[in-house]
Scaffold this motif. Sequence first.
Motif, PDB file in Angstrom:
ATOM      1  N   LYS A 228     -40.649  11.380  -2.798  1.00  0.00           N
ATOM      2  CA  LYS A 228     -40.560  10.289  -1.832  1.00  0.00           C
ATOM      3  C   LYS A 228     -39.139  10.140  -1.294  1.00  0.00           C
ATOM      4  O   LYS A 228     -38.933   9.710  -0.162  1.00  0.00           O
ATOM      5  CB  LYS A 228     -41.015   8.976  -2.481  1.00  0.00           C
ATOM      6  CG  LYS A 228     -42.513   8.908  -2.712  1.00  0.00           C
ATOM      7  CD  LYS A 228     -42.923   7.605  -3.351  1.00  0.00           C
ATOM      8  CE  LYS A 228     -42.580   7.571  -4.841  1.00  0.00           C
ATOM      9  NZ  LYS A 228     -43.200   6.388  -5.515  1.00  0.00           N
ATOM     10  N   GLY A 229     -38.155  10.500  -2.097  1.00  0.00           N
ATOM     11  CA  GLY A 229     -36.777  10.414  -1.658  1.00  0.00           C
ATOM     12  C   GLY A 229     -35.940  11.495  -2.307  1.00  0.00           C
ATOM     13  O   GLY A 229     -36.264  11.991  -3.381  1.00  0.00           O
ATOM     14  N   SER A 230     -34.867  11.901  -1.655  1.00  0.00           N
ATOM     15  CA  SER A 230     -33.974  12.911  -2.209  1.00  0.00           C
ATOM     16  C   SER A 230     -32.788  12.223  -2.874  1.00  0.00           C
ATOM     17  O   SER A 230     -32.817  11.022  -3.154  1.00  0.00           O
ATOM     18  CB  SER A 230     -33.496  13.855  -1.112  1.00  0.00           C
ATOM     19  OG  SER A 230     -32.661  13.151  -0.218  1.00  0.00           O
ATOM     20  N   ARG A 231     -31.720  12.961  -3.103  1.00  0.00           N
ATOM     21  CA  ARG A 231     -30.527  12.367  -3.700  1.00  0.00           C
ATOM     22  C   ARG A 231     -29.694  11.587  -2.690  1.00  0.00           C
ATOM     23  O   ARG A 231     -28.687  11.003  -3.027  1.00  0.00           O
ATOM     24  CB  ARG A 231     -29.661  13.464  -4.326  1.00  0.00           C
ATOM     25  CG  ARG A 231     -30.348  14.184  -5.478  1.00  0.00           C
ATOM     26  CD  ARG A 231     -29.459  15.264  -6.037  1.00  0.00           C
ATOM     27  NE  ARG A 231     -30.108  15.986  -7.116  1.00  0.00           N
ATOM     28  CZ  ARG A 231     -29.558  17.002  -7.766  1.00  0.00           C
ATOM     29  NH1 ARG A 231     -28.358  17.425  -7.430  1.00  0.00           N
ATOM     30  NH2 ARG A 231     -30.204  17.612  -8.740  1.00  0.00           N
ATOM     31  N   GLY A 232     -30.111  11.610  -1.443  1.00  0.00           N
ATOM     32  CA  GLY A 232     -29.361  10.914  -0.406  1.00  0.00           C
ATOM     33  C   GLY A 232     -29.605   9.418  -0.412  1.00  0.00           C
ATOM     34  O   GLY A 232     -30.194   8.852  -1.336  1.00  0.00           O
ATOM     35  N   THR A 233     -29.194   8.766   0.654  1.00  0.00           N
ATOM     36  CA  THR A 233     -29.270   7.307   0.715  1.00  0.00           C
ATOM     37  C   THR A 233     -30.503   6.809   1.459  1.00  0.00           C
ATOM     38  O   THR A 233     -30.883   5.655   1.316  1.00  0.00           O
ATOM     39  CB  THR A 233     -28.014   6.755   1.408  1.00  0.00           C
ATOM     40  OG1 THR A 233     -27.888   7.343   2.704  1.00  0.00           O
ATOM     41  CG2 THR A 233     -26.774   7.079   0.586  1.00  0.00           C
ATOM     42  N   VAL A 234     -31.121   7.654   2.272  1.00  0.00           N
ATOM     43  CA  VAL A 234     -32.315   7.245   3.010  1.00  0.00           C
ATOM     44  C   VAL A 234     -33.539   7.610   2.188  1.00  0.00           C
ATOM     45  O   VAL A 234     -33.733   8.767   1.826  1.00  0.00           O
ATOM     46  CB  VAL A 234     -32.374   7.927   4.394  1.00  0.00           C
ATOM     47  CG1 VAL A 234     -33.611   7.469   5.153  1.00  0.00           C
ATOM     48  CG2 VAL A 234     -31.110   7.611   5.183  1.00  0.00           C
ATOM     49  N   ALA A 235     -34.372   6.626   1.900  1.00  0.00           N
ATOM     50  CA  ALA A 235     -35.446   6.802   0.915  1.00  0.00           C
ATOM     51  C   ALA A 235     -36.380   7.954   1.255  1.00  0.00           C
ATOM     52  O   ALA A 235     -36.814   8.687   0.379  1.00  0.00           O
ATOM     53  CB  ALA A 235     -36.239   5.504   0.773  1.00  0.00           C
ATOM     54  N   ASP A 236     -36.754   8.112   2.529  1.00  0.00           N
ATOM     55  CA  ASP A 236     -37.768   9.112   2.873  1.00  0.00           C
ATOM     56  C   ASP A 236     -37.177  10.299   3.632  1.00  0.00           C
ATOM     57  O   ASP A 236     -37.889  11.024   4.311  1.00  0.00           O
ATOM     58  CB  ASP A 236     -38.881   8.475   3.712  1.00  0.00           C
ATOM     59  CG  ASP A 236     -38.378   7.972   5.060  1.00  0.00           C
ATOM     60  OD1 ASP A 236     -37.155   7.875   5.220  1.00  0.00           O
ATOM     61  OD2 ASP A 236     -39.218   7.667   5.933  1.00  0.00           O
ATOM     62  N   GLU A 237     -35.861  10.543   3.515  1.00  0.00           N
ATOM     63  CA  GLU A 237     -35.218  11.537   4.365  1.00  0.00           C
ATOM     64  C   GLU A 237     -35.687  12.967   4.113  1.00  0.00           C
ATOM     65  O   GLU A 237     -35.568  13.810   4.985  1.00  0.00           O
ATOM     66  CB  GLU A 237     -33.699  11.466   4.200  1.00  0.00           C
ATOM     67  CG  GLU A 237     -33.217  11.839   2.812  1.00  0.00           C
ATOM     68  CD  GLU A 237     -31.698  11.806   2.696  1.00  0.00           C
ATOM     69  OE1 GLU A 237     -31.191  12.266   1.676  1.00  0.00           O
ATOM     70  OE2 GLU A 237     -31.038  11.322   3.628  1.00  0.00           O
ATOM     71  N   ASP A 238     -36.221  13.247   2.925  1.00  0.00           N
ATOM     72  CA  ASP A 238     -36.641  14.619   2.620  1.00  0.00           C
ATOM     73  C   ASP A 238     -38.118  14.701   2.263  1.00  0.00           C
ATOM     74  O   ASP A 238     -38.590  15.735   1.808  1.00  0.00           O
ATOM     75  CB  ASP A 238     -35.798  15.175   1.474  1.00  0.00           C
ATOM     76  CG  ASP A 238     -35.701  16.701   1.511  1.00  0.00           C
ATOM     77  OD1 ASP A 238     -35.790  17.270   2.614  1.00  0.00           O
ATOM     78  OD2 ASP A 238     -35.553  17.312   0.445  1.00  0.00           O
ATOM     79  N   CYS A 239     -38.841  13.639   2.445  1.00  0.00           N
ATOM     80  CA  CYS A 239     -40.263  13.603   2.087  1.00  0.00           C
ATOM     81  C   CYS A 239     -41.063  14.528   3.017  1.00  0.00           C
ATOM     82  O   CYS A 239     -40.942  14.467   4.238  1.00  0.00           O
ATOM     83  CB  CYS A 239     -40.780  12.180   2.196  1.00  0.00           C
ATOM     84  SG  CYS A 239     -42.505  11.989   1.729  1.00  0.00           S
ATOM     85  N   GLY A 240     -41.895  15.402   2.417  1.00  0.00           N
ATOM     86  CA  GLY A 240     -42.626  16.390   3.207  1.00  0.00           C
ATOM     87  C   GLY A 240     -44.070  16.036   3.498  1.00  0.00           C
ATOM     88  O   GLY A 240     -44.844  16.899   3.925  1.00  0.00           O
ATOM     89  N   THR A 241     -44.447  14.778   3.301  1.00  0.00           N
ATOM     90  CA  THR A 241     -45.845  14.382   3.475  1.00  0.00           C
ATOM     91  C   THR A 241     -46.374  14.728   4.861  1.00  0.00           C
ATOM     92  O   THR A 241     -47.472  15.290   5.006  1.00  0.00           O
ATOM     93  CB  THR A 241     -46.000  12.869   3.219  1.00  0.00           C
ATOM     94  OG1 THR A 241     -45.692  12.592   1.849  1.00  0.00           O
ATOM     95  CG2 THR A 241     -47.422  12.410   3.523  1.00  0.00           C
ATOM     96  N   ARG A 242     -45.618  14.423   5.897  1.00  0.00           N
ATOM     97  CA  ARG A 242     -46.099  14.654   7.258  1.00  0.00           C
ATOM     98  C   ARG A 242     -46.346  16.136   7.509  1.00  0.00           C
ATOM     99  O   ARG A 242     -47.353  16.504   8.135  1.00  0.00           O
ATOM    100  CB  ARG A 242     -45.089  14.106   8.262  1.00  0.00           C
ATOM    101  CG  ARG A 242     -45.583  14.197   9.701  1.00  0.00           C
ATOM    102  CD  ARG A 242     -44.551  13.635  10.665  1.00  0.00           C
ATOM    103  NE  ARG A 242     -44.985  13.797  12.052  1.00  0.00           N
ATOM    104  CZ  ARG A 242     -44.223  13.515  13.106  1.00  0.00           C
ATOM    105  NH1 ARG A 242     -42.999  13.029  12.920  1.00  0.00           N
ATOM    106  NH2 ARG A 242     -44.679  13.703  14.321  1.00  0.00           N
ATOM    107  N   LEU A 243     -45.474  17.012   7.013  1.00  0.00           N
ATOM    108  CA  LEU A 243     -45.654  18.450   7.229  1.00  0.00           C
ATOM    109  C   LEU A 243     -46.916  18.957   6.527  1.00  0.00           C
ATOM    110  O   LEU A 243     -47.664  19.762   7.096  1.00  0.00           O
ATOM    111  CB  LEU A 243     -44.432  19.219   6.710  1.00  0.00           C
ATOM    112  CG  LEU A 243     -43.124  18.999   7.468  1.00  0.00           C
ATOM    113  CD1 LEU A 243     -41.997  19.765   6.789  1.00  0.00           C
ATOM    114  CD2 LEU A 243     -43.273  19.448   8.912  1.00  0.00           C
ATOM    115  N   ALA A 244     -47.146  18.499   5.293  1.00  0.00           N
ATOM    116  CA  ALA A 244     -48.343  18.930   4.557  1.00  0.00           C
ATOM    117  C   ALA A 244     -49.608  18.466   5.258  1.00  0.00           C
ATOM    118  O   ALA A 244     -50.592  19.218   5.374  1.00  0.00           O
ATOM    119  CB  ALA A 244     -48.295  18.398   3.126  1.00  0.00           C
TER     120      ALA A 244
END
Length: 268
Positions: A228-244
């Motif tokens: 749901k979130g990466s090590r960054g500050t934006v919670a969903d910045e790396d979430c791949g749900t939309r691509l899947a």
Amino acid sequence: LTAKMVACWCCWALTWERGAGIAKVFHGPWVETNKAFFVEGAWDGGFSAAQFDSSFMTGTGGKIEGDRLLLATPSHTLDRLNVIEKSGVLYVSNSLPCLLAAADEALDRTFLFYDSYVASIKYGLGAYEKRIPTLSGRALEFYYCCNLVVSRDHEIRSTPKVASPRFRSYAAYRDVVNTVVRQIGLNSMDRSRKVNYKPLATVSRGYDSPTAMILSMLADCKEAITFKGSRGTVADEDCGTRLAEMVGLSVKEFGRLDYCRRGDFPEV
């Protein structure tokens, strides 16, 4: 070995006394076994033929070849075989904690470089740290991307994996990758296995994981997971749900540290 550790799905630990005609393998429930070989993972070949040492291997295993034992690492560098000899007994495992438990060894808390030694594989097969010290002073050896031929006297000979073919075009490279992925999928679902694997893709918003997700669909992958979130500050910045979802896969989202809530040795 504790009962919980042996029960870890794909873990195994082999012990072999020098000169003995029998090697013992302690293993989890997802390790396939018979009189001739044991294996976890899948490879791009028929399961019953057990040619995982000469195929693209995603897991680890071993088999009898004459009076010697052949042990196979994965064909990638994300995992390895761990080896130590102690008091005339050879110990081999695909899990460092399992190996330490089987050999009654421990890591030295005063040694400050375990993390950098283990991570050194990122520098390549010719540059990684091949040994780490244990608390007893013995050397524990790491083997990546190779096959080990072991004699009864515990002489270990490392042989390289079968080299990839020379590609004359991108299309030729793509065809080989596609074929390997399909064959690994067929191997993982072979009916003679006691446990079958369903492909599961991981996906983020990068480049490599979406590519791997698309390739996994060649092996009939229908599910993906993402953080749901990466090590960054934006919670969903790396979430791949939309691509899947765009390619028709069902997807589940997890927190990056959710595994810490488990009590069944998740890192073994």
